[in-house]
Motif scaffolding. Structure first.
Motif, PDB file in Angstrom:
ATOM      1  N   LYS A 388      43.276  43.895  43.464  1.00  0.00           N
ATOM      2  CA  LYS A 388      43.993  42.936  44.321  1.00  0.00           C
ATOM      3  C   LYS A 388      44.256  43.541  45.698  1.00  0.00           C
ATOM      4  N   ASP A 389      44.743  44.785  45.737  1.00  0.00           N
ATOM      5  CA  ASP A 389      45.062  45.418  47.010  1.00  0.00           C
ATOM      6  C   ASP A 389      43.814  45.636  47.859  1.00  0.00           C
ATOM      7  N   ALA A 390      42.712  46.013  47.213  1.00  0.00           N
ATOM      8  CA  ALA A 390      41.502  46.352  47.960  1.00  0.00           C
ATOM      9  C   ALA A 390      40.713  45.127  48.403  1.00  0.00           C
ATOM     10  N   PHE A 391      40.669  44.088  47.563  1.00  0.00           N
ATOM     11  CA  PHE A 391      39.776  42.966  47.837  1.00  0.00           C
ATOM     12  C   PHE A 391      40.479  41.612  47.922  1.00  0.00           C
ATOM     13  N   GLY A 392      41.796  41.588  47.636  1.00  0.00           N
ATOM     14  CA  GLY A 392      42.532  40.332  47.722  1.00  0.00           C
ATOM     15  C   GLY A 392      42.179  39.343  46.633  1.00  0.00           C
ATOM     16  N   LEU A 393      41.655  39.824  45.494  1.00  0.00           N
ATOM     17  CA  LEU A 393      41.241  38.950  44.408  1.00  0.00           C
ATOM     18  C   LEU A 393      42.157  39.125  43.207  1.00  0.00           C
ATOM     19  N   PRO A 424      33.142  50.599  42.553  1.00  0.00           N
ATOM     20  CA  PRO A 424      33.146  52.065  42.364  1.00  0.00           C
ATOM     21  C   PRO A 424      33.714  52.838  43.555  1.00  0.00           C
ATOM     22  N   THR A 425      33.875  52.184  44.697  1.00  0.00           N
ATOM     23  CA  THR A 425      34.446  52.887  45.850  1.00  0.00           C
ATOM     24  C   THR A 425      35.963  52.959  45.790  1.00  0.00           C
ATOM     25  N   VAL A 426      36.596  52.147  44.926  1.00  0.00           N
ATOM     26  CA  VAL A 426      38.063  52.152  44.857  1.00  0.00           C
ATOM     27  C   VAL A 426      38.586  52.511  43.465  1.00  0.00           C
ATOM     28  N   LEU A 427      37.735  52.436  42.443  1.00  0.00           N
ATOM     29  CA  LEU A 427      38.160  52.738  41.081  1.00  0.00           C
ATOM     30  C   LEU A 427      37.461  53.999  40.591  1.00  0.00           C
ATOM     31  N   ARG A 428      38.159  54.754  39.761  1.00  0.00           N
ATOM     32  CA  ARG A 428      37.508  55.917  39.184  1.00  0.00           C
ATOM     33  C   ARG A 428      36.465  55.443  38.175  1.00  0.00           C
ATOM     34  N   PRO A 429      35.436  56.242  37.906  1.00  0.00           N
ATOM     35  CA  PRO A 429      34.290  55.768  37.115  1.00  0.00           C
ATOM     36  C   PRO A 429      34.658  55.173  35.757  1.00  0.00           C
ATOM     37  N   ASP A 430      35.642  55.788  35.045  1.00  0.00           N
ATOM     38  CA  ASP A 430      35.954  55.293  33.699  1.00  0.00           C
ATOM     39  C   ASP A 430      36.754  54.000  33.701  1.00  0.00           C
ATOM     40  N   SER A 431      37.173  53.518  34.862  1.00  0.00           N
ATOM     41  CA  SER A 431      37.950  52.280  34.907  1.00  0.00           C
ATOM     42  C   SER A 431      37.199  51.124  35.563  1.00  0.00           C
ATOM     43  N   VAL A 432      35.944  51.325  35.958  1.00  0.00           N
ATOM     44  CA  VAL A 432      35.152  50.234  36.531  1.00  0.00           C
ATOM     45  C   VAL A 432      34.794  49.247  35.419  1.00  0.00           C
ATOM     46  N   PRO A 433      35.127  47.961  35.581  1.00  0.00           N
ATOM     47  CA  PRO A 433      34.835  46.984  34.521  1.00  0.00           C
ATOM     48  C   PRO A 433      33.343  46.911  34.208  1.00  0.00           C
ATOM     49  N   ASP A 434      33.030  46.699  32.941  1.00  0.00           N
ATOM     50  CA  ASP A 434      31.641  46.562  32.510  1.00  0.00           C
ATOM     51  C   ASP A 434      31.112  45.156  32.760  1.00  0.00           C
ATOM     52  N   VAL A 435      32.004  44.174  32.699  1.00  0.00           N
ATOM     53  CA  VAL A 435      31.602  42.775  32.851  1.00  0.00           C
ATOM     54  C   VAL A 435      32.583  42.088  33.804  1.00  0.00           C
TER      55      VAL A 435
END
Length: 463
Positions: A388-393, A424-435
């Motif tokens: 939300k903070d990074a993309f306003g979504l 991936p530019t704002v989240l650490r790798p293990d928290s990037v959603p798969d879907v």
């Protein structure tokens, strides 16, 4: 007479020509409010034959609803507010669980033939606070006695900087505990109240505040999005305090409030089970806004006789509220999960994970929203806040039984390709959603919270 009733009468007796309760169509001054409340109290008692009937009020947000609230306060009655715009199935389930003696709606006073045979005079009088229902399950509510509310309201009003010169704007129905707390502290402080049940005013809260020249408002964080979208067409020059409650508040959202020209943000924390709020943090425009996992602080854990602290649970530290004024448990219904729950008569385990930095507490989100991935924990609420903070979504992320992360995203499908590249530019790798799943709107409860049970099912079907 309870102390809150005395406070309302004494404060308003000093300002009979100034204090106003108004909706879009009608208004009443303090003297008229007291007279109408007493007339209604007598009618409710006559209709039921009970000295202290349990009253279900099914009125929209309007001056008549405030009259009913004051009638319950000064008459030492028990009252529960039912949103007439809620789905009929939910209203029926609530009334069946509540067993009121009488229902007050637009058609008048209606006694309930199927009411419980228990002696309502034996029921401690107060307000039945309804759970927001964000985690699913049937209706559940706790009886907050007037004596306990008496102990809260002066401290709640002080935390929100409320006094007799204040003008409160309210767009949330009284069936939601946040709105009920708002009106109780405003009434106790002798503030004027402006109410609107209009969907247009809920969608454009800034314009409503400007129109009624409000000084105070307190809403769930999602309303900040709505206010920011109308910034160019509304300028609430009188609005000086924006209160937040019901969900975690991010520093980015607080800054957006300051950008609207509001000088003070008060971030409150509490639950339906604990009366009012049990911690509050005050931030002024220009202050540093420290966060933990994207969440702004909730204060030092003290409001009157309520104390918020951290207690260890299985995955971290859980926010716990203690007070001698807590309700005695659910009047009806049970939690759909393990929390919130009472741990003795004066302690509630909230189910919210927390953190402490120095003397300041932070609410990090629901305990069940923390999952283990790649030998570390991922806080799904923090993940959604970062997006939300990074993309306003607006997003809701859920974990599947297989361990995949599925994010529902309020966006068009053709916007998701860019989001996938940038996450991936704002989240650490293990928290990037798969879907990522585009949705027109996340499922929400009537008070604006994400309906987590419905969102979980939607994510599971999409994953």
């Amino acid at each position: 007479m309870n102390l809150l009733a005395e406070r309302i009468r004494s404060v308003r007796s000093r300002r009979l020509s100034e204090a106003v309760i108004a909706d879009r169509r009608t208004s009443v001054d303090a003297s008229g409010l007291a007279d109408a409340a007493e007339e209604l109290r007598l009618a409710l008692v006559r209709a039921t034959g009970a000295r202290r009937p349990l009253v279900a009020v099914s009125l929209p947000l309007c001056t008549d609803a405030v009259v009913a609230l004051v009638a319950a306060i000064v008459g030492d009655l028990s009252v529960c507010f039912v949103d007439p715009s809620a789905p009929e199935e939910r209203r029926r389930a609530l009334l069946k669980a509540l067993h009121p003696d009488v229902v007050l709606d637009r058609s008048g006073i209606r006694t309930v033939a199927s009411s419980s045979t228990r002696a309502q005079d034996a029921l401690e009088a107060g307000y039945v606070a309804m759970s927001s229902g964000s985690t699913g399950g049937g209706p559940k509510g706790v009886l907050s006695p007037w004596a306990a509310i008496d102990a809260f309201v002066p401290h709640g009003a002080a935390a929100l900087d409320l006094d007799a010169s204040s003008v409160w704007a309210e767009v949330s129905h009284l069936s939601y505990d946040l709105a009920m707390t708002n009106l109780l502290v405003a009434l106790a402080a002798g503030s004027s109240l402006h109410l609107s049940g209009s969907l247009g005013d809920r969608l454009r809260p800034l314009g409503f505040c400007a129109r009624v020249e409000a000084t105070h408002v307190r809403l769930a964080p999602r309303f900040i999005d709505l206010a920011a979208n109308e910034r160019g067409s509304a300028s609430p020059r009188t609005l000086r305090v924006w209160g937040s409650g019901g969900d975690r508040l991010s520093a980015a959202d607080a800054q957006r409030v300051f950008d609207l020209g509001v000088a003070t943000v008060v971030n409150t924390y509490g639950t339906s089970e604990t009366i009012g709020f049990a911690s509050a943090a005050r931030f002024e425009a220009g202050d540093d806004l420290p966060t933990v996992h994207g969440a702004l602080g909730i204060g030092r854990g003290s409001v009157g006789g309520w104390r918020t602290s951290l207690a260890p649970d299985g995955t971290g530290e859980m926010l716990t509220i203690e007070s001698p004024h807590l309700p005695g448990g659910y009047l009806f219904g049970t939690p759909s999960g393990d929390f919130p729950r009472w741990d003795g008569p004066a302690r509630v385990l909230t189910g919210d994970l927390g953190a402490r930095r120095g003397e300041e507490l932070f609410c990090l989100g629901r305990a069940g929203r923390r999952v283990k991935r790649s030998a570390s924990f991922v806080d799904l609420d923090a993940l959604d806040a970062e997006v939300k903070d990074a993309f306003g979504l607006a997003t809701f992320t859920a974990a599947t039984p297989e361990g995949a992360l599925v994010s529902l995203v309020e966006a068009a499908g053709n916007d998701l390709d860019d989001l996938r590249r940038r996450l991936p530019t704002v989240l650490r790798p293990d928290s990037v959603p798969d879907v990522l799943v585009p949705v027109a709107q996340l499922p929400r409860t009537g008070n604006g919270k994400i309906d987590q049970a419905a969102a979980q099912l939607l994510a599971a079907s999409a994953g």
